[in-house]
Design a protein around this motif. Structure first.
Motif, PDB file in Angstrom:
ATOM      1  N   SER A  42      33.666  12.853  -5.670  1.00 20.94           N
ATOM      2  CA  SER A  42      33.961  11.476  -4.814  1.00 20.94           C
ATOM      3  C   SER A  42      35.297  11.666  -4.527  1.00 20.94           C
ATOM      4  O   SER A  42      35.738  11.480  -3.154  1.00 20.94           O
ATOM      5  CB  SER A  42      33.972  10.413  -5.842  1.00 20.94           C
ATOM      6  OG  SER A  42      34.167   8.987  -5.144  1.00 20.94           O
TER       7      SER A  42
ATOM      8  N   SER B 227      28.194   6.133  -2.128  1.00 19.90           N
ATOM      9  CA  SER B 227      28.329   4.584  -2.185  1.00 19.90           C
ATOM     10  C   SER B 227      29.981   4.545  -2.415  1.00 19.90           C
ATOM     11  O   SER B 227      30.581   3.653  -1.835  1.00 19.90           O
ATOM     12  CB  SER B 227      27.796   4.002  -3.373  1.00 19.90           C
ATOM     13  OG  SER B 227      26.376   4.005  -3.085  1.00 19.90           O
ATOM     14  N   ASP B 228      30.668   5.390  -3.091  1.00 18.71           N
ATOM     15  CA  ASP B 228      32.082   5.307  -3.429  1.00 18.71           C
ATOM     16  C   ASP B 228      32.594   5.629  -2.060  1.00 18.71           C
ATOM     17  O   ASP B 228      33.878   4.803  -1.917  1.00 18.71           O
ATOM     18  CB  ASP B 228      32.526   6.404  -4.564  1.00 18.71           C
ATOM     19  CG  ASP B 228      33.620   5.884  -5.386  1.00 18.71           C
ATOM     20  OD1 ASP B 228      33.694   4.630  -5.390  1.00 18.71           O
ATOM     21  OD2 ASP B 228      34.399   6.705  -5.530  1.00 18.71           O
TER      22      ASP B 228
ATOM     23  N   ALA C 266      31.656   5.192   0.862  1.00 18.05           N
ATOM     24  CA  ALA C 266      31.572   3.863   1.839  1.00 18.05           C
ATOM     25  C   ALA C 266      32.135   2.745   1.268  1.00 18.05           C
ATOM     26  O   ALA C 266      32.715   2.066   2.208  1.00 18.05           O
ATOM     27  CB  ALA C 266      29.890   3.621   1.671  1.00 18.05           C
ATOM     28  N   ALA C 267      32.466   2.497   0.256  1.00 18.25           N
ATOM     29  CA  ALA C 267      33.260   1.329  -0.441  1.00 18.25           C
ATOM     30  C   ALA C 267      34.502   1.513   0.292  1.00 18.25           C
ATOM     31  O   ALA C 267      35.322   0.482   0.534  1.00 18.25           O
ATOM     32  CB  ALA C 267      33.115   1.351  -1.902  1.00 18.25           C
ATOM     33  N   TYR C 268      35.217   2.711   0.015  1.00 16.92           N
ATOM     34  CA  TYR C 268      36.504   3.002   0.648  1.00 16.92           C
ATOM     35  C   TYR C 268      36.746   2.696   2.052  1.00 16.92           C
ATOM     36  O   TYR C 268      37.583   1.883   2.361  1.00 16.92           O
ATOM     37  CB  TYR C 268      36.880   4.498   0.211  1.00 16.92           C
ATOM     38  CG  TYR C 268      38.373   4.725   0.952  1.00 16.92           C
ATOM     39  CD1 TYR C 268      39.623   4.020   0.240  1.00 16.92           C
ATOM     40  CD2 TYR C 268      38.628   5.369   1.730  1.00 16.92           C
ATOM     41  CE1 TYR C 268      40.701   4.153   0.758  1.00 16.92           C
ATOM     42  CE2 TYR C 268      39.691   5.796   2.457  1.00 16.92           C
ATOM     43  CZ  TYR C 268      40.873   5.008   1.920  1.00 16.92           C
ATOM     44  OH  TYR C 268      42.077   5.555   2.669  1.00 16.92           O
TER      45      TYR C 268
ATOM     46  N   ASN D 179      34.992   1.089   4.090  1.00 14.30           N
ATOM     47  CA  ASN D 179      34.910  -0.275   4.317  1.00 14.30           C
ATOM     48  C   ASN D 179      35.958  -1.221   3.916  1.00 14.30           C
ATOM     49  O   ASN D 179      36.443  -2.154   4.794  1.00 14.30           O
ATOM     50  CB  ASN D 179      33.562  -1.052   3.703  1.00 14.30           C
ATOM     51  CG  ASN D 179      32.130  -0.526   4.311  1.00 14.30           C
ATOM     52  OD1 ASN D 179      32.222  -0.251   5.241  1.00 14.30           O
ATOM     53  ND2 ASN D 179      31.235  -0.759   3.467  1.00 14.30           N
ATOM     54  N   ARG D 180      36.663  -0.856   2.866  1.00  9.46           N
ATOM     55  CA  ARG D 180      37.850  -1.717   2.411  1.00  9.46           C
ATOM     56  C   ARG D 180      38.818  -1.134   3.539  1.00  9.46           C
ATOM     57  O   ARG D 180      39.872  -1.832   3.754  1.00  9.46           O
ATOM     58  CB  ARG D 180      38.283  -0.853   1.151  1.00  9.46           C
ATOM     59  CG  ARG D 180      39.460  -1.672   0.495  1.00  9.46           C
ATOM     60  CD  ARG D 180      39.847  -1.306  -0.852  1.00  9.46           C
ATOM     61  NE  ARG D 180      38.805  -1.988  -1.690  1.00  9.46           N
ATOM     62  CZ  ARG D 180      37.814  -1.169  -2.637  1.00  9.46           C
ATOM     63  NH1 ARG D 180      38.013   0.016  -2.344  1.00  9.46           N
ATOM     64  NH2 ARG D 180      36.875  -1.823  -3.229  1.00  9.46           N
TER      65      ARG D 180
ATOM     66  N   TYR E 241      26.662   0.119   5.978  1.00  7.37           N
ATOM     67  CA  TYR E 241      25.488  -0.671   5.566  1.00  7.37           C
ATOM     68  C   TYR E 241      24.667   0.417   4.890  1.00  7.37           C
ATOM     69  O   TYR E 241      24.001   1.181   5.610  1.00  7.37           O
ATOM     70  CB  TYR E 241      24.757  -1.764   6.219  1.00  7.37           C
ATOM     71  CG  TYR E 241      26.082  -2.580   7.075  1.00  7.37           C
ATOM     72  CD1 TYR E 241      26.780  -3.472   6.737  1.00  7.37           C
ATOM     73  CD2 TYR E 241      26.285  -2.141   8.372  1.00  7.37           C
ATOM     74  CE1 TYR E 241      27.474  -4.346   7.450  1.00  7.37           C
ATOM     75  CE2 TYR E 241      27.224  -2.984   9.160  1.00  7.37           C
ATOM     76  CZ  TYR E 241      27.794  -4.060   8.677  1.00  7.37           C
ATOM     77  OH  TYR E 241      28.885  -4.671   9.424  1.00  7.37           O
TER      78      TYR E 241
ATOM     79  N   HIS F 259      42.223   2.413  -3.725  1.00 10.14           N
ATOM     80  CA  HIS F 259      40.921   2.398  -4.077  1.00 10.14           C
ATOM     81  C   HIS F 259      40.828   3.205  -5.312  1.00 10.14           C
ATOM     82  O   HIS F 259      41.552   4.228  -5.774  1.00 10.14           O
ATOM     83  CB  HIS F 259      39.888   3.445  -3.043  1.00 10.14           C
ATOM     84  CG  HIS F 259      38.629   3.611  -3.595  1.00 10.14           C
ATOM     85  ND1 HIS F 259      37.571   2.580  -3.242  1.00 10.14           N
ATOM     86  CD2 HIS F 259      37.833   4.521  -4.141  1.00 10.14           C
ATOM     87  CE1 HIS F 259      36.654   2.962  -3.927  1.00 10.14           C
ATOM     88  NE2 HIS F 259      36.401   4.107  -4.103  1.00 10.14           N
TER      89      HIS F 259
END
Length: 425
Positions: free
Chosen positions: A22, A190-191, A193-195, A197-198, A204, A224
């Motif tokens: 990640s 997913s990790d 994408a989360a960053y 998006n932040r 999505y 993050h």
């Protein structure tokens, strides 16, 4: 070199490091984001150090504060030299990030553990669908997007983690919408994408087989916390299993471990999930792990296969492994045999007949997870095991000797001779 005097029964608790797989794409994402990126729970690994050197070559300023890695984006170039690219396989993830940020990139083919052919053709063909022109000359990739990154529908022929990450990094600041079909579903996706998006991205469906990305104009750095390393978690679980131990692992995401639980349950281990922690209590004598077939997530991960094979080597009965991801991922089998394991390899199938006792011997690590498997097996072996080639282990494990020592293992590591001749690392 790592020296293990076994056997030893492990007990106690340790905290799981941040995930290597990640961290590396997150560091590539820092190239796209303006301003400052702060990554908490960042592991101290040789692969991370290589990624930091790449960032510094590009003009970014990087510094550590404890377990935090801080990146100030002040890019001055969009080229990565051959020596840095060959430092690790995951360096190819900088391709999508650089083209997204600069509109062009010049870099070489990556290095990595020798696990058989891992072509980057899928990366290249996928990025071409987003308007990236790529030419290869003398092992160098010359990439440019003369009209910018343009959103498009991309269907991957295989759910490649690296190709999915490259597409996400390239498309996050594109013109229009990108749809990635048959995308990789690993938690590390997913990790990332989360960053993103932040930082202002619009991604999505990460973690599912279809990811939709609505391009935005720009991203700004953010903080993050890197997800825990699921393969490191399973490595310490296996260490407890082969030693009849009882250990607790803290800072674990138990949902990420589910695809890898079956061999522990089949072999007789009791695994308890305790919120953000995991406890494993092993029997005195392990049973077989029966049948392991590596598959893309949510199947059994190829990275865990060598480690679980060390469990099977001392389990009573026959275990069968089928490796479907990499062609050359059984190098560790021959080294396990030096310790007394009974393993027969035919193509992508390995049959393991469990033995009552392994015995210490000099062995060599030829890749990251194979090296971890040798450490696990050495914990169960009678006598001294000397493991060379430990530079591979350093690519993904933060102080593995220190952690195991804190759990009761008689293990130490020192720099010295006995390392194998350098391959691509």
């Amino acid at each position: 070199m790592i020296i293990v005097d076994g056997p030893a029964e492990l007990g106690g608790e340790i905290t799981i490091q941040g995930a290597k797989n990640s961290t590396l794409p997150l560091l590539a994402a820092a190239v796209i984001c303006k301003g400052q990126t702060v990554l908490h729970n960042c592991p101290r690994l040789s692969d991370v150090e290589t990624a930091v050197r790449i960032l510094e070559h590009l003009g970014c300023r990087c510094r550590r504060e404890g377990s935090d890695l801080i990146v100030d984006n002040a890019m001055t170039c969009c080229e990565i030299p051959n020596d840095l690219m060959r430092g690790m396989r995951s360096s190819i993830v900088f391709l999508g990030a650089l083209v997204s940020r600069c509109g062009e990139a010049n870099l070489y083919f990556p290095g990595g553990c020798e696990l058989g052919p891992r072509p980057i053709d899928l990366h290249i063909s996928s990025l071409k669908k987003l308007g990236v022109e790529i030419e290869e000359t003398g092992g160098c990739l010359h990439c440019r997007a003369p009209h910018g990154i343009v959103g498009n529908y991309v269907s991957l022929s295989f759910p490649s983690v690296g190709a999915t990450e490259n597409l996400m990094l390239a498309a996050v600041c594109s013109h229009g919408t990108t749809i990635i079909a048959n995308a990789a579903r690993e938690p590390e996706i997913s990790d990332l994408a989360a960053y993103l998006n932040r930082c202002g991205g619009r991604i999505y469906g990460a973690g599912e087989s279809c990811i939709i990305i609505d391009g935005v104009k720009e991203l700004f750095g953010s903080e993050h916390r890197i997800m825990p390393d699921r393969i490191v978690t399973v490595t310490y679980m296996a260490a407890a299993a082969v030693t009849g131990g009882n250990i607790t692992l803290k800072d674990v995401d138990n949902t990420h471990i589910l695809p890898m639980l079956s061999p522990f349950e089949e072999s007789g281990c009791e695994v308890r999930q305790l919120g953000g922690a995991l406890n494993i209590m092993a029997p005195r004598h392990l049973g077989a792990v029966r049948h392991i077939r590596t598959m893309p997530y949510p199947g059994f991960p190829t990275d865990a296969q060598p480690i679980v094979m060390s469990m099977a080597a001392v389990g009573s009965g026959t275990s069968i492994f089928v490796e479907n991801i990499f062609e050359n991922r059984y190098k560790h089998a021959e080294e396990l045999e030096r310790l007394g394991a009974r393993i027969k390899v035919e193509g992508k199938v390995a049959i393991v007949e469990g033995v009552e006792q392994l015995f210490g011997a000099p062995v060599t690590s030829y890749d990251l997870r194979g090296g971890a498997a040798l450490v696990v097996a050495a914990l169960a072996a009678q006598g001294r095991t000397e493991i060379s080639g430990t530079r591979y282990i350093h690519r993904g494990y933060e102080d593995i000797a220190g952690n195991l020592s804190s759990l009761g293992a008689r293990i130490r590591e020192f720099a010295g001779s006995g390392e194998p001749e350098a391959e691509e690392s």
